[in-house]
Write an enzyme that holds these catalytic residues in place. Structure first.
Site, PDB file in Angstrom:
ATOM      1  N   THR A  37      51.414 180.948 -13.484  1.00 51.73           N
ATOM      2  CA  THR A  37      51.923 180.588 -12.156  1.00 51.73           C
ATOM      3  C   THR A  37      52.159 179.080 -12.085  1.00 51.73           C
ATOM      4  O   THR A  37      53.180 178.621 -11.562  1.00 51.73           O
ATOM      5  CB  THR A  37      50.936 181.044 -11.058  1.00 51.73           C
ATOM      6  OG1 THR A  37      50.503 182.375 -11.353  1.00 51.73           O
ATOM      7  CG2 THR A  37      51.593 181.015  -9.685  1.00 51.73           C
ATOM      8  N   ASP A  87      46.987 174.801  -8.359  1.00 54.61           N
ATOM      9  CA  ASP A  87      46.556 175.639  -9.477  1.00 54.61           C
ATOM     10  C   ASP A  87      46.575 177.113  -9.064  1.00 54.61           C
ATOM     11  O   ASP A  87      46.551 177.440  -7.871  1.00 54.61           O
ATOM     12  CB  ASP A  87      45.132 175.238  -9.909  1.00 54.61           C
ATOM     13  CG  ASP A  87      44.780 175.740 -11.308  1.00 54.61           C
ATOM     14  OD1 ASP A  87      45.619 176.406 -11.953  1.00 54.61           O
ATOM     15  OD2 ASP A  87      43.660 175.451 -11.763  1.00 54.61           O
ATOM     16  N   ASP A  90      42.486 183.605 -10.761  1.00 55.43           N
ATOM     17  CA  ASP A  90      42.401 184.998 -11.217  1.00 55.43           C
ATOM     18  C   ASP A  90      42.044 185.914 -10.054  1.00 55.43           C
ATOM     19  O   ASP A  90      42.469 187.061 -10.020  1.00 55.43           O
ATOM     20  CB  ASP A  90      41.382 185.103 -12.353  1.00 55.43           C
ATOM     21  CG  ASP A  90      41.820 184.273 -13.545  1.00 55.43           C
ATOM     22  OD1 ASP A  90      42.929 184.508 -14.043  1.00 55.43           O
ATOM     23  OD2 ASP A  90      41.092 183.346 -13.928  1.00 55.43           O
ATOM     24  N   GLU A 109      39.891 172.154 -14.992  1.00 57.67           N
ATOM     25  CA  GLU A 109      40.418 172.506 -13.658  1.00 57.67           C
ATOM     26  C   GLU A 109      39.445 172.057 -12.571  1.00 57.67           C
ATOM     27  O   GLU A 109      39.849 171.516 -11.537  1.00 57.67           O
ATOM     28  CB  GLU A 109      40.666 174.014 -13.577  1.00 57.67           C
ATOM     29  CG  GLU A 109      41.835 174.454 -14.454  1.00 57.67           C
ATOM     30  CD  GLU A 109      42.009 175.960 -14.542  1.00 57.67           C
ATOM     31  OE1 GLU A 109      43.077 176.370 -14.970  1.00 57.67           O
ATOM     32  OE2 GLU A 109      41.083 176.703 -14.193  1.00 57.67           O
TER      33      GLU A 109
HETATM   34  C1  5RP Z   1      43.354 179.145 -16.148  1.00 58.96           C
HETATM   35  C2  5RP Z   1      43.240 179.642 -14.753  1.00 58.96           C
HETATM   36  C3  5RP Z   1      44.466 180.188 -14.132  1.00 58.96           C
HETATM   37  O1  5RP Z   1      44.707 179.518 -12.945  1.00 58.96           O
HETATM   38  C4  5RP Z   1      44.279 181.653 -13.859  1.00 58.96           C
HETATM   39  O2  5RP Z   1      43.906 182.284 -15.061  1.00 58.96           O
HETATM   40  C5  5RP Z   1      45.557 182.282 -13.309  1.00 58.96           C
HETATM   41  O3  5RP Z   1      46.528 182.290 -14.299  1.00 58.96           O
HETATM   42  P1  5RP Z   1      47.933 182.973 -14.091  1.00 58.96           P
HETATM   43  O4  5RP Z   1      48.697 182.115 -13.127  1.00 58.96           O
HETATM   44  O5  5RP Z   1      48.544 182.979 -15.474  1.00 58.96           O
HETATM   45  O6  5RP Z   1      47.715 184.366 -13.571  1.00 58.96           O
HETATM   46  O7  5RP Z   1      42.213 179.616 -14.127  1.00 58.96           O
HETATM   47  O8  5RP Z   1      42.104 178.765 -16.670  1.00 58.96           O
END
Ligand code: 5RP
Length: 229
Positions: A37, A87, A90, A109
């Protein structure tokens, strides 16, 4: 595409990535997360790169993408504070608490999020949950502590497994390992984050409660919803 065709998950990610541009402050630095994302956000950010000072990145992967698009990346130590950190997640619950770390970048993060006044979470609607924990909880650990930490999670009803890549333990940007913990129902994210963070050998637990989202741009079939906490 006809008007009635539902947007794909990838299209929802593009929408929220673009929507996040409204939170980027001209003339300032922006904190940039990690994941598919955020990659959409980075693509969108390139369109306004001349109006910002640059970015502070949460992973080697995002740094490579930002630099490839000509966006300057500053070390976190050069920065006192950021107006905004953008950011993915999940999982995100109704209070803005999140589980993060699916991309193994959780420690950086959390560091960049801690520098920021606002955490804008960008996510498609599959990430919105009532209770955190269905997504296996990522925990970055010092390798020699992994088995001990796994046993401590067993006492909480969780089953921890070492994350592998190409058949070997995944090594994070910080040279550590990741445990993924299944079977937890995280009803008190603040308490779990505080508890697990003080276990010896834990680098970072992927519960983001003390630095939760202030806003979530949620991509839904009805468009981007702005949730505030
Ligand atoms: C990476 C993360 C991501 O923000 C989380 O995994 C979401 O990823 P995606 O946008 O690919 O679904 O915490 O460490």
């Amino acid at each position: 595409m006809t008007a009635s065709t539902p947007l794909s998950q990838d299209e929802l990610k593009t929408l929220v990535g673009q929507a996040a541009l409204q939170y980027v402050v001209p003339g300032e630095l922006v904190g940039v997360g990690t994941g598919s994302t955020v990659n959409k956000f980075i693509e969108a950010l390139a369109s306004i790169k001349d109006s910002i000072r640059g970015a502070v990145s949460s992973s080697e992967a995002s740094t490579v993408r930002l630099k490839a698009l000509g966006i300057p990346v500053l070390d976190a130590n050069q920065v006192r504070s950021l107006s905004v950190y953008i950011d993915g997640a999940d999982e995100i619950d109704g209070r803005g608490y999140m589980v993060k770390g699916g991309g193994a970048a959780l420690t950086r993060e959390k560091i960049v999020a801690a520098l920021a006044h606002n955490f804008v979470c960008i996510a498609d609607e599959s990430k919105r949950v009532d209770v955190l924990g269905a997504f296996p909880l990522p925990v970055e650990v010092i390798p020699m502590a992994a088995a001990h930490i796994a046993r401590r999670f067993e006492l909480l009803g969780g089953q921890a497994t070492l994350r592998l890549k190409d058949g070997r333990p995944l090594v994070t940007d910080n040279g550590q390992h990741i445990l993924d913990v299944r079977g937890l129902r995280i009803t008190d994210p603040l308490a779990l984050e505080s508890e697990v963070n003080q276990w010896p050998g834990v680098v970072t637990v992927g519960v983001f409660a003390h630095h939760k989202a202030s806003v979530c741009l949620l991509g839904t079939r009805q468009g981007v919803k702005t949730l505030t906490y």
